[in-house]
Design a protein around this motif. Sequence first.
Motif, PDB file in Angstrom:
ATOM      1  N   LEU A   1     -26.030   4.621 -32.454  1.00  0.00           N
ATOM      2  CA  LEU A   1     -27.216   3.792 -32.717  1.00  0.00           C
ATOM      3  C   LEU A   1     -28.311   4.053 -31.697  1.00  0.00           C
ATOM      4  CD1 LEU A   1     -25.718   0.273 -33.602  1.00  0.00           C
ATOM      5  CD2 LEU A   1     -26.742   1.929 -35.164  1.00  0.00           C
TER       6      LEU A   1
ATOM      7  N   LYS B   1     -35.172   6.313 -27.407  1.00  0.00           N
ATOM      8  CA  LYS B   1     -35.764   5.282 -28.265  1.00  0.00           C
ATOM      9  C   LYS B   1     -35.895   3.913 -27.625  1.00  0.00           C
ATOM     10  CE  LYS B   1     -32.917   5.890 -31.735  1.00  0.00           C
ATOM     11  NZ  LYS B   1     -32.176   5.921 -33.010  1.00  0.00           N
ATOM     12  N   THR B   2     -34.843   3.482 -26.897  1.00  0.00           N
ATOM     13  CA  THR B   2     -34.785   2.063 -26.579  1.00  0.00           C
ATOM     14  C   THR B   2     -33.963   1.772 -25.329  1.00  0.00           C
ATOM     15  OG1 THR B   2     -34.378  -0.106 -27.581  1.00  0.00           O
ATOM     16  CG2 THR B   2     -32.743   1.589 -28.004  1.00  0.00           C
ATOM     17  N   ALA B   3     -34.105   0.560 -24.814  1.00  0.00           N
ATOM     18  CA  ALA B   3     -33.320   0.103 -23.671  1.00  0.00           C
ATOM     19  C   ALA B   3     -32.392  -1.013 -24.125  1.00  0.00           C
ATOM     20  CB  ALA B   3     -34.241  -0.414 -22.571  1.00  0.00           C
ATOM     21  N   SER B   4     -31.138  -0.985 -23.656  1.00  0.00           N
ATOM     22  CA  SER B   4     -30.189  -2.033 -24.022  1.00  0.00           C
ATOM     23  C   SER B   4     -29.417  -2.506 -22.804  1.00  0.00           C
ATOM     24  CB  SER B   4     -29.159  -1.508 -25.022  1.00  0.00           C
ATOM     25  OG  SER B   4     -29.751  -1.190 -26.232  1.00  0.00           O
ATOM     26  N   ASP B   5     -29.086  -3.787 -22.778  1.00  0.00           N
ATOM     27  CA  ASP B   5     -28.173  -4.298 -21.761  1.00  0.00           C
ATOM     28  C   ASP B   5     -26.750  -3.883 -22.122  1.00  0.00           C
ATOM     29  OD1 ASP B   5     -30.002  -5.703 -20.094  1.00  0.00           O
ATOM     30  OD2 ASP B   5     -30.199  -7.199 -21.684  1.00  0.00           O
TER      31      ASP B   5
ATOM     32  N   ILE C   1     -27.809  -1.392 -17.605  1.00  0.00           N
ATOM     33  CA  ILE C   1     -28.807  -1.092 -18.632  1.00  0.00           C
ATOM     34  C   ILE C   1     -28.613   0.348 -19.072  1.00  0.00           C
ATOM     35  CG2 ILE C   1     -31.279  -0.798 -19.097  1.00  0.00           C
ATOM     36  CD1 ILE C   1     -31.682  -2.845 -16.714  1.00  0.00           C
TER      37      ILE C   1
ATOM     38  N   VAL D   1     -29.023   9.414 -24.888  1.00  0.00           N
ATOM     39  CA  VAL D   1     -29.045   8.566 -23.691  1.00  0.00           C
ATOM     40  C   VAL D   1     -29.675   9.347 -22.535  1.00  0.00           C
ATOM     41  CG1 VAL D   1     -27.606   7.382 -21.979  1.00  0.00           C
ATOM     42  CG2 VAL D   1     -27.052   7.225 -24.414  1.00  0.00           C
ATOM     43  N   VAL D   2     -30.625   8.722 -21.836  1.00  0.00           N
ATOM     44  CA  VAL D   2     -31.348   9.435 -20.777  1.00  0.00           C
ATOM     45  C   VAL D   2     -31.211   8.793 -19.400  1.00  0.00           C
ATOM     46  CG1 VAL D   2     -33.013  10.473 -22.352  1.00  0.00           C
ATOM     47  CG2 VAL D   2     -33.506   8.227 -21.370  1.00  0.00           C
ATOM     48  N   TYR D   3     -30.734   7.557 -19.353  1.00  0.00           N
ATOM     49  CA  TYR D   3     -30.688   6.881 -18.056  1.00  0.00           C
ATOM     50  C   TYR D   3     -29.758   5.676 -18.155  1.00  0.00           C
ATOM     51  CZ  TYR D   3     -32.205   3.842 -14.245  1.00  0.00           C
ATOM     52  OH  TYR D   3     -32.241   3.021 -13.157  1.00  0.00           O
ATOM     53  N   ILE D   4     -28.920   5.518 -17.134  1.00  0.00           N
ATOM     54  CA  ILE D   4     -27.999   4.381 -17.117  1.00  0.00           C
ATOM     55  C   ILE D   4     -28.055   3.732 -15.744  1.00  0.00           C
ATOM     56  CG2 ILE D   4     -25.593   3.649 -17.399  1.00  0.00           C
ATOM     57  CD1 ILE D   4     -25.296   6.380 -19.003  1.00  0.00           C
ATOM     58  N   GLU D   5     -28.262   2.438 -15.737  1.00  0.00           N
ATOM     59  CA  GLU D   5     -28.282   1.690 -14.484  1.00  0.00           C
ATOM     60  C   GLU D   5     -26.981   0.904 -14.392  1.00  0.00           C
ATOM     61  OE1 GLU D   5     -32.068  -0.295 -13.735  1.00  0.00           O
ATOM     62  OE2 GLU D   5     -30.952  -1.910 -12.769  1.00  0.00           O
TER      63      GLU D   5
ATOM     64  N   GLU E   1     -30.529   3.336 -21.254  1.00  0.00           N
ATOM     65  CA  GLU E   1     -31.795   3.707 -21.880  1.00  0.00           C
ATOM     66  C   GLU E   1     -31.595   4.992 -22.679  1.00  0.00           C
ATOM     67  OE1 GLU E   1     -35.119   2.435 -21.165  1.00  0.00           O
ATOM     68  OE2 GLU E   1     -34.955   1.494 -19.179  1.00  0.00           O
ATOM     69  N   SER E   2     -32.002   4.966 -23.928  1.00  0.00           N
ATOM     70  CA  SER E   2     -32.054   6.197 -24.715  1.00  0.00           C
ATOM     71  C   SER E   2     -33.525   6.580 -24.846  1.00  0.00           C
ATOM     72  CB  SER E   2     -31.428   5.983 -26.087  1.00  0.00           C
ATOM     73  OG  SER E   2     -32.210   5.090 -26.841  1.00  0.00           O
TER      74      SER E   2
END
Lengths: 371, 129
Positions: B35, B64-68, B59, B39-43, B61-62
């Motif tokens: 979905l 497209k979008t950021a998700s918790d 968090i 993925v480009v970044y993970i915190e 981040e793809s």
Amino acid sequence: MADNATDKHVPLEHRHRDLGARMTDFGGFQMPVQYEGIKAEHRAVRENVGLFDVSHMGEVAIEGPDAIAVIDALVTNDATKLDDGQAQYTAMCNEQGGIVDDLVYYRLGPERVLAVVNAANRDKDFDHMTRKADEYCADAEATLTDEGDEWVQLALQGPNAEAMLQEMTAYDLDDISFYRGAFAEVAGMEMLVSRTGYTGEDGFELYCAAGDGEPLFDALLDEGEDWDMALCGLGARDTLRLEAMFNLYGQDMDETTTPYACRMGWTVKLDKDTEFVGEDALRNQKESGGPERKLRGLILEGRGVIRPGYSILVDGEEVGEVTSGTFAPTLEESIGLGYIDSDFTDTDSVDIAIRNRTVSARVTNNAFYSR
Amino acid sequence: MEIPNDYYFTDEHEWARENDDGTVTIGITDHAQDLLGDVVYIELPLDGDPVEQGADFGIIESVKTASDIYSPVSGTVVEINDELHDTPELVNESPHDDGWMIRVDPDDLSELENLMDASSYESFVGEEE
């Protein structure tokens, strides 16, 4: 889903579904957001060739002896400067100088103009254009026709777009220079072929009769097999346009923003002969020191991704807001666009409030990517 | 879509795997990465940080979008997947294995019983689509 979502359809929608695209609502149309994935599609356009269906875009034909005069009254750019076959990018403003839409129009002949408008604005634009044409050019001999459903528009973009398309037409594509178009036969069908796009790469947009859309799509898929052509969705279209620093209507500009605020001042020709919609307001704004906030490019210097809605800060004070943001696949960093109070637009560096932290960003007025 | 049999799942599409040493490894599911897209970044939290069942711990981040990202269990972080710092795409390529995110010393392993098993998760995803 509320409102008018998903009640409009492009002719190729079933093809995108059959080919496995993930679909999304855009401007009321069901459109492919991605096929293989945004990064792969983005890379294909930067390095090879990709195909987009952009038939959700609207078309308005202006025809008659005064077609050029009518479009010239509706837009900020100078339509009288065009030769046959030439295209121009412009803002179309309301009386307050706010942008009703940004569009590309083609002078197809001395009495024929085709304007290409944004999907979400199709009805609004046609209404605006017919009303303002009556008001500004009451005696003009020209008719406006909403041809949005009569065209299929496909964009073939990337460094190999020309070589691939040349295999499908006898027309010498070298003769079509940037921002020019010509009627040519492609895969046996007559269509408008223009060297235009929204990706920052070389490429073409093909406008064919809606009924020819599917045969053209098939012919492109067929030829595309020899080129490893990627099918691309709106996701990659968005990352590509943002790297090239092209505005997106509804996000980076709307009726509350003037061309001077969103880096489109170059499309405003206050000295052209025709009186045009928004001219007085735009002249006022220019002479009274310009807009209160201006759109600027942002390049994130730390980790994270810029997203629309994030606050832009200087010394902890909010000075603006992000309107577009993403991870830029070619640049491998996060970029965005945002409005910054004019007092701060010359600042080199700002902070972006990303959720629970702030990350510094460079401010730029130059395209993030240019080929 | 691959759903490992011995994993537990949240309705936010995280997974939890109980390890032999009693710790719990946590990541996001194949469905979730699909979905999100690229993925480009993970915190992620730090070693020693507490996490709580149902509360966000990071968090993702793809393009497209950021998700918790929400924790399937409560406990203390004992290891984070450093590989994700430079190769976040591991979450796309191997969501249930190399793309794991944190390993937690759980406060109470019985919390896993609040989660879905593989077959429940499979029908949950089916209903969502």
